[in-house]
Design an enzyme around this catalytic site. Sequence first.
Site, short mmCIF file in Angstrom:
data_model
loop_
_atom_site.label_atom_id
_atom_site.label_comp_id
_atom_site.label_asym_id
_atom_site.label_seq_id
_atom_site.Cartn_x
_atom_site.Cartn_y
_atom_site.Cartn_z
N GLU A 264 0.80 -1.23 0.00
CA GLU A 264 0.00 0.00 0.00
C GLU A 264 0.83 1.27 0.00
O GLU A 264 0.67 2.12 0.89
CB GLU A 264 -0.97 0.00 1.19
CG GLU A 264 -1.90 -1.19 1.21
CD GLU A 264 -2.94 -1.13 2.35
OE1 GLU A 264 -2.83 -0.26 3.21
OE2 GLU A 264 -3.88 -1.96 2.33
N GLU B 11 -5.37 -8.78 1.15
CA GLU B 11 -6.02 -8.34 2.39
C GLU B 11 -7.50 -8.12 2.12
O GLU B 11 -7.88 -7.56 1.10
CB GLU B 11 -5.42 -7.01 2.93
CG GLU B 11 -4.02 -7.15 3.47
CD GLU B 11 -3.51 -5.85 4.11
OE1 GLU B 11 -4.34 -5.02 4.54
OE2 GLU B 11 -2.29 -5.66 4.15
#
Lengths: 485, 485, 485, 485
Positions: free
Chosen positions: B207, B392
């Site tokens: 991320e 995720e």
Amino acid sequence: MFPKNFFFGVSLSGFQFEMGGKDAVDDKSDWFLWVRDPVNISSGLVSGDLPEDGPDYWNRYKEDNEIIKDLNMNAVRIGIEWSRIFPTSTTDIDVDVKRNGDSITEVTIDKVALEKLRKRANKDAIKRYRQIMEDIKSKGLHLIVNLNHFTLPIWLHNPLEVRRYGVENSKKSGWFNSEAVVEFAKYAAVVAAEFGDLVDEWSTMNEPQVVSSLGYIQVKAGFPPAYPSFEAFVKTMVNQAQAHARAYDVIKSITSKPVGLIYSFSPVYPADSESAKAVEKAMYFQNYWFMDMITFGKIGKIFENSEEVREDMGRKLDFIGVNYYTRMVVKSVDSFPGWQVLGGYGYGCAPSSKSLDGYLTSEFGWEVYPRGLYDISKAIYDRYGLSMIVTENGIADSTDSIRSYFIVAHLKYLGKALKDGIDVKGYLHWSLIDNYEWAQGFSKKFGLVYVDLKTKKRCLRPSAIVFSKIIEERSVNKFESSVPY
Amino acid sequence: MFPKNFFFGVSLSGFQFEMGGKDAVDDKSDWFLWVRDPVNISSGLVSGDLPEDGPDYWNRYKEDNEIIKDLNMNAVRIGIEWSRIFPTSTTDIDVDVKRNGDSITEVTIDKVALEKLRKRANKDAIKRYRQIMEDIKSKGLHLIVNLNHFTLPIWLHNPLEVRRYGVENSKKSGWFNSEAVVEFAKYAAVVAAEFGDLVDEWSTMNEPQVVSSLGYIQVKAGFPPAYPSFEAFVKTMVNQAQAHARAYDVIKSITSKPVGLIYSFSPVYPADSESAKAVEKAMYFQNYWFMDMITFGKIGKIFENSEEVREDMGRKLDFIGVNYYTRMVVKSVDSFPGWQVLGGYGYGCAPSSKSLDGYLTSEFGWEVYPRGLYDISKAIYDRYGLSMIVTENGIADSTDSIRSYFIVAHLKYLGKALKDGIDVKGYLHWSLIDNYEWAQGFSKKFGLVYVDLKTKKRCLRPSAIVFSKIIEERSVNKFESSVPY
Amino acid sequence: MFPKNFFFGVSLSGFQFEMGGKDAVDDKSDWFLWVRDPVNISSGLVSGDLPEDGPDYWNRYKEDNEIIKDLNMNAVRIGIEWSRIFPTSTTDIDVDVKRNGDSITEVTIDKVALEKLRKRANKDAIKRYRQIMEDIKSKGLHLIVNLNHFTLPIWLHNPLEVRRYGVENSKKSGWFNSEAVVEFAKYAAVVAAEFGDLVDEWSTMNEPQVVSSLGYIQVKAGFPPAYPSFEAFVKTMVNQAQAHARAYDVIKSITSKPVGLIYSFSPVYPADSESAKAVEKAMYFQNYWFMDMITFGKIGKIFENSEEVREDMGRKLDFIGVNYYTRMVVKSVDSFPGWQVLGGYGYGCAPSSKSLDGYLTSEFGWEVYPRGLYDISKAIYDRYGLSMIVTENGIADSTDSIRSYFIVAHLKYLGKALKDGIDVKGYLHWSLIDNYEWAQGFSKKFGLVYVDLKTKKRCLRPSAIVFSKIIEERSVNKFESSVPY
Amino acid sequence: MFPKNFFFGVSLSGFQFEMGGKDAVDDKSDWFLWVRDPVNISSGLVSGDLPEDGPDYWNRYKEDNEIIKDLNMNAVRIGIEWSRIFPTSTTDIDVDVKRNGDSITEVTIDKVALEKLRKRANKDAIKRYRQIMEDIKSKGLHLIVNLNHFTLPIWLHNPLEVRRYGVENSKKSGWFNSEAVVEFAKYAAVVAAEFGDLVDEWSTMNEPQVVSSLGYIQVKAGFPPAYPSFEAFVKTMVNQAQAHARAYDVIKSITSKPVGLIYSFSPVYPADSESAKAVEKAMYFQNYWFMDMITFGKIGKIFENSEEVREDMGRKLDFIGVNYYTRMVVKSVDSFPGWQVLGGYGYGCAPSSKSLDGYLTSEFGWEVYPRGLYDISKAIYDRYGLSMIVTENGIADSTDSIRSYFIVAHLKYLGKALKDGIDVKGYLHWSLIDNYEWAQGFSKKFGLVYVDLKTKKRCLRPSAIVFSKIIEERSVNKFESSVPY
């Protein structure tokens, strides 16, 4: 319950009320810059609302003052914008300054300097403020004027630069720089000279600790410069205290009217039986440290009851302006600074709900805690023995569902304070009309009077009539026992 | 519904899981420093919780890996902490770097440099990571290792200094400094050399846009350095992209395993029929800009679909790690940047309530929007044509009241994606156990397995059994039509 | 935690589950009439939902029994509908009855009478019930059969007539008429004779006090005849006790299997320190009065611990079926009957919220209070010393957000009861599938398994898998410490 | 906005206000009996609160009338209790009655009969009512007197007997028995004769359809006799219409003052575009059926716009008393009676929340829907062309958080009605003081003035002052645009 000469009225300020109409924009303040910074808006630090869409008191003061009068009030507090009076710097105009290290211990402004300063001041701004004040006085209202309410001229404080370079490296660091103390005294001198004939009571500044704590500690609140630093918090607090003291001296040298300071007080309550020490520390930090500087002259060591006294700082206060919104509940913790403010009480509640103690909360998430007004008034009076005016008390309540009882309940406790001999001379509600609520923009509605921001049309909320009736009767007895809290 | 070789498992990271027990503290990262800064805690930027009170995967990895196995999973992703491998700087170890202005276009690490770097690396950390990975492999699990998950070594990034002096004036400005690209390549080389025999798939980083946007734009999120700056946002994004590309080259020169990157994707939906343009812009900004850099080599001009291509940046990705939590809803606005994210949807909801569209929200205030997983998977696959793993997907749900259906519903849409030929190879739930949720501390519970932070005892939540049953059956058909959304 | 031979299963009943498919309608019961009465629907006494839109266990029993088996269960309870076995009256068939005033002290059914009765019985109904029971037994499940679950044949009870003419003047006044005791014995004899080879344990009736109190006191609950009368409450309670005793005798004369009764128990807790007396009275009224009749033979004087003993009523119970949903909290009041049930606890909460003690509530507004299962089990065992089976425990939870933990928490307390030597032999969850919840219709979802009422398709809720796992492990240890209450 | 002669005031009734002090108890009415029945209390049909704990208008009428005056009002409506005037039966006093089957087509009371009746009447009650009315007139208030407000003398209606034996078999079945029509005419004659010199306008009865529908259909509301029966609903409606007509004749034969009837109107709105037919039917049932009887003389066939006309029933109304609380939203259904009232709107909302359309709801769960007052006023005026007075409009709002705006908003729409030429002559708020709210007891607070039920002390709620200000200005313009709905 309330004597005939008790002041009932409302408080307004400059930045939050003036703009909105023709020729009303003041683009020279730090806040004007701050609220339109794209990064601030994107980050959610500020609302994106702009003060130039505001209620336009600058042009509509006659209408608003008329409403004040119609509602039976006999007093009003307004603010003056430093950046309107001095859009450009005054640093080049010399005045007599005594320094002790970084401390500013005396500022004297002689006639010559004063004349230079008055010349430098913006004539249009001065003219308009005079018109506003004359209108207020012509309506028979007691006039309290506050000199500084959060905003600083950009030439003194550029919060975007502070962020970019750090507060220590910035030239325009506002209250972080002790030279701001000197400039404030100059500004105070001009204002006192210009409006001394109209003003009944002066306040130098509004809620200095909010400027410092929201600017340098609780930075999520979105106050400039949103720059986390304990050092800057302390330094700006001390400099504001000095600025007050120097302005006090200067104003008193020009007029004989009382000079006070408006401070946001929050009574502190213990979470449990083991929190007494935490309460004591938090009370000192929140309510006494700053006030001790300008009354007892006790300087500096925050988090402990300092014994160092500066002669040039003591006895610089004729009255205390008490802003009261809600309380704090704390518990003792081992870690610094020894107390922890509990969520679910005071400022830390969910909006439009109930606190953990079952009290209603405002649309800001602030607990309605009327008894706190009695407790804090008593505590202040016991410590300082000065007369007080409640200079702010109000609620973000767009549907006006709580405000009537909010007023009744707070006045009930204020009446009790009077009865107990506490010297409170007035109650000014915050506020007459809906205003620009800083980083929150227009979303928080504090007005007794609703403002349609498109048309600028004013319209009473029911609570205005209730407050008016209470003023007429000088008592809340009629309503008292129906108060649900 | 899901093929036999489909990866079902969980994702973990270093900083959020490792600490909590004996010899488990790593005090050399920016986040370790950040979360204990008194001003950060006082300001509410961080929770005050400390990672050293965490679940202690560092010592309890065998127990946790056993739970993974017991729950029928066949894959796990873990993270390695750069600051554990290199507690001290590697800048003095020379490697071969090609630059073009501020760009780092090539980094080559020869055998000699690699040996120096391996010598510099912390032996204890390498030993423990090897033990962890060997245990994972011994249980027959597919192993994905991610090199960078938010944290940087303090010698590379000191966020307190960044705040104090400004990002431009700080020596330790993390990804703002392009030299971090070179250091990351060194770190990648060592890790690839040390663990290449154990790792099935590599991810360089997790991320990257969250690091930049929360660090430099949405600063109320409390990510270091909480320093508002569009320039820093852009620069750190580009440098992370370069860091990925250079690490990709280095790892591929050492092992033949696939190298990917994990990115947090959010599908964007229009608020109304006039928001199509806003959706396009926001999709590019949120999901494509960064990925375009490391796939097509398109560099730089954010907010517009850039045409500049860098040869050294293209085709640097073997697979995409898709993190999916919720969606965004936008509407067109005239002001910069052309779209506005609406509250009441996606990330902008009240906790434990419902979104404006009636979907449940998590304890984080994130809208449960399972369909978004299908939509974003399709969009990514259409644009890049690369295989994907959901790396995720999970929910802050301490009472486990939503998690079972959350899993069922997301897997339902993932199954639909597979059926439509979208190349998704696995689903890793975030996460196995409750973890340290960055600025939020331990308050947000993402674990299929509850952890008593005092005793470190693990205890299944019911959803763990439900997920396990789904894995066993490779299908959610049994539950599908009872899903309430 | 739970021994191998512990019974884990589900409870079903007739009226609430059977209808919904081909040839499944039974239109001969009071409830069938009651729920379609236009005045009842208009008044909101009943939902307007109709049982013939139900889950159709009548035809789908094999599929449902298979699910029971698949979920690792080893026991099931079903109900038989009196009105199916005897759609027409049996009053004309003579049996040997001994009376003492209005009391029915003995009913003997000799072979001749039994044969007449069996002939009168509906052959199709008997055939289908046999098929259902044989299927259950063929799957190795322990079979408990309950003879009466709220419904009565219309020929015995017409609640619309009761309302029209008053209970005293109605010919079909159900349990108000002591002749119903005799008819029940006849029905019990036939059922025992027909299914004695298949049934492992018998229950004569389900929750007799609910029939009486909701029918004659808490009439807003919408139970027939919704006719407020204390006298009718008392009389129907006594008659049900006699009906149980006479049925007990008759069944025992035919088979040797245990005969019990299922009762809805609610532990009672004091609101404050002065409510001890109120608790004692409410406990007697709620939990002991009826049970004392059929165990100790103590008859009649409600609201006081009666000492009158009837020989023909004592020792008529082999085991107790414990239905447990929630608790009651009471405080003492001066007025009759000496206690008051407090709202905000137990059955008196707002749906899908929290009780005043902070416990979650179901979609029915019932407080989740797992500890109560321990407390009431202990109280019953201490008083009666009989073995028990939890015959109902469950929750209206359409989104399955609480049910998993509901099961874990109640089983935790049941495990504690076992550990303390309390003789509980099984736990039957209410229920396998969504059912017709009397006056509430289909709105309350109690199923571990969702039923699409249009298609009759069954679909697991996640909690079904969790319950199944617990059954497999005979323990909730794995989940226990993650339970949020 | 409102003309000078517009009536602004409050409505009170007998049973709900009179009791609470010395010699104030009237124990001769059906409601007095009903609310203390132990089964009713146990069942939750009634609250358990008792009217003898009420505000005691019987003794405190001077104080309350003074408040009315002080609040600038110029009108008040009170009620007379039939059971106070005639504690014992009047059936034995003969009057001249014409019958047509079960219909009572004419009642004539000659001088002799009238004298007998006046002699039979309770002197103390007549004296006190005269004192109350004289006090009202002495304060210059317009006086409207209503003869029947829900309660009936026990000798005419014993709801416990109705329940016990059924309405058809009960001798004291109230409005179910057409002889009640005759008795009502006798009562009206006496009251007209006694108070004709003081009363400005008469109303025969209040909300007859509420008596019938809550008594015989929506029985969960707890109105006597809570006996579900469509037949009784229809019959009591027709008998009340006849009772009105006969009382109208009798009063007009004695005085020349206008005689009206007060009815609870609810405008009906469609749930969707296919509900037009449902709206028409529900409007007829809810608002027109009864009124058509006493205006057009159209009798009987409910659920269809009857064409049968009775000469003796038509033109029996001089004005309409409009009670307005909230609206209804309906959708078409196939089943009887062709429409369904939707929950989440009108009377069917959760207390203190919001309706499905986003309007606030009262503590009773009633939607605040001010526009409905305009819509229903227009509909009534279009159909009947009679002048109207709003005889009730108010809200259960113990914290007075909605009431001010409730008044402003409803008066805004009433002003619009006046502007459109609809002949509304006044607005009477329900109510001056907190009252006994039937089955709900004292929990619902409708007072502009709070009453401490212990001390009977009165205390203004803020909304009283707001209403007073509006009356003073005959306009809501000052507040109008701040109304949040």
